[in-house]
Design a protein around this motif. Sequence first.
Motif, short mmCIF file in Angstrom:
data_model
loop_
_atom_site.label_atom_id
_atom_site.label_comp_id
_atom_site.label_asym_id
_atom_site.label_seq_id
_atom_site.Cartn_x
_atom_site.Cartn_y
_atom_site.Cartn_z
N THR A 30 -27.40 18.09 46.73
CA THR A 30 -28.83 18.23 46.51
C THR A 30 -29.28 19.45 47.28
O THR A 30 -28.83 19.68 48.42
CB THR A 30 -29.60 16.96 46.94
N LYS A 199 -38.04 14.58 49.05
CA LYS A 199 -37.47 13.81 47.95
C LYS A 199 -36.70 12.62 48.54
O LYS A 199 -36.29 12.63 49.70
CB LYS A 199 -36.54 14.69 47.13
N THR A 211 -31.94 10.42 41.31
CA THR A 211 -32.96 10.88 40.35
C THR A 211 -32.83 12.37 40.10
O THR A 211 -32.08 13.08 40.79
CB THR A 211 -34.37 10.58 40.90
N LYS A 212 -33.60 12.86 39.14
CA LYS A 212 -33.54 14.28 38.78
C LYS A 212 -34.01 15.17 39.92
O LYS A 212 -33.56 16.31 40.05
CB LYS A 212 -34.37 14.54 37.52
N GLU A 213 -34.91 14.69 40.76
CA GLU A 213 -35.36 15.52 41.87
C GLU A 213 -34.26 15.70 42.91
O GLU A 213 -34.25 16.68 43.66
CB GLU A 213 -36.61 14.91 42.54
N GLU A 216 -30.11 17.88 39.68
CA GLU A 216 -30.67 18.43 38.44
C GLU A 216 -29.95 17.91 37.20
O GLU A 216 -30.57 17.64 36.16
CB GLU A 216 -30.59 19.96 38.48
N PHE A 217 -28.62 17.76 37.29
CA PHE A 217 -27.84 17.39 36.10
C PHE A 217 -27.60 15.88 36.08
O PHE A 217 -26.47 15.40 35.98
CB PHE A 217 -26.51 18.16 36.10
N VAL A 218 -28.70 15.15 36.15
CA VAL A 218 -28.63 13.69 36.25
C VAL A 218 -27.97 13.06 35.03
O VAL A 218 -27.45 11.93 35.10
CB VAL A 218 -30.04 13.12 36.48
N GLU A 219 -27.92 13.78 33.92
CA GLU A 219 -27.29 13.22 32.71
C GLU A 219 -25.79 12.97 32.91
O GLU A 219 -25.19 12.15 32.20
CB GLU A 219 -27.50 14.15 31.51
N GLU A 222 -24.43 9.40 33.33
CA GLU A 222 -24.25 8.48 32.21
C GLU A 222 -22.79 8.11 31.99
O GLU A 222 -22.48 7.00 31.58
CB GLU A 222 -24.84 9.11 30.94
#
Length: 264
Positions: A30, A199, A211-213, A216-219, A222
Amino acid sequence: MVNKDEKYAFPWGFHIGDLLKGHDTIPLYTVSSDGGFCLLYDNVSEVKADKLLESLCLELLSTMPHESLRVDLFDFGKKKFYNLSPLQYLHLYKTAYNSEMMLALFEELEETIISRHKELLCCNRPSISEHNQKSKLKKMYHLVLMNLENFPTEEFDLRRIKNFVESASQAGVYVIAFGNQEIEHSESKTTQTILEHFKKIRVTQGEFTITKEIFEFVELLEDHHFESLDLDKSHLLQKILTNANIESLLNPENITLEENTKVK
């Protein structure tokens, strides 16, 4: 000892764990440009959170140039970070474990921030990280670990805390605030100011919420499994000691024994 001309840039990110998928491992960072973050945990997740914090500190201390970083801890109660404790003798780790010591350490850090903004930072050098890459006179970074459950926020007015967190990172002072998730319900305005500024990473039932904060590449979460940082701390400690000036370490005049040896 490191080459005196070595660049003293602060790392672009804090390593908080890894993303795992099969045999593939992706380190998860982060960004440090945010100035730090808050790590909030429930009762069953405190040990896991402590391992992340200690691993993160030791990794930074072992990879950055020796004497370019000091970890400052604000925390009452029992010791959490046994592998950091020996670094007090190298002046790479400083603890404040009662109200008086916390006030003194906060004032020291506050003065460092104020003086650096007045004397060193300008349009060409907007941060200490950039200053250290351009100047022969390197300034030490500080990583502040702040336990929000016992930090004496009542001793500081709101403006003072707000100025601290808003100006710290440019001056080379980074903050990781931590505590039980119940601290989010605190009625202290100064505590809420700290919580709102950074954050947040939450750990509930041993599971981290990314989280996205934070990333950045929280996807990627998955189809990847997140494992929080838990490194070989003894190995990292030995690496830090190896990088140190051993003759200075062994000089009795430079050894300050730890004052607080009581485990509550």
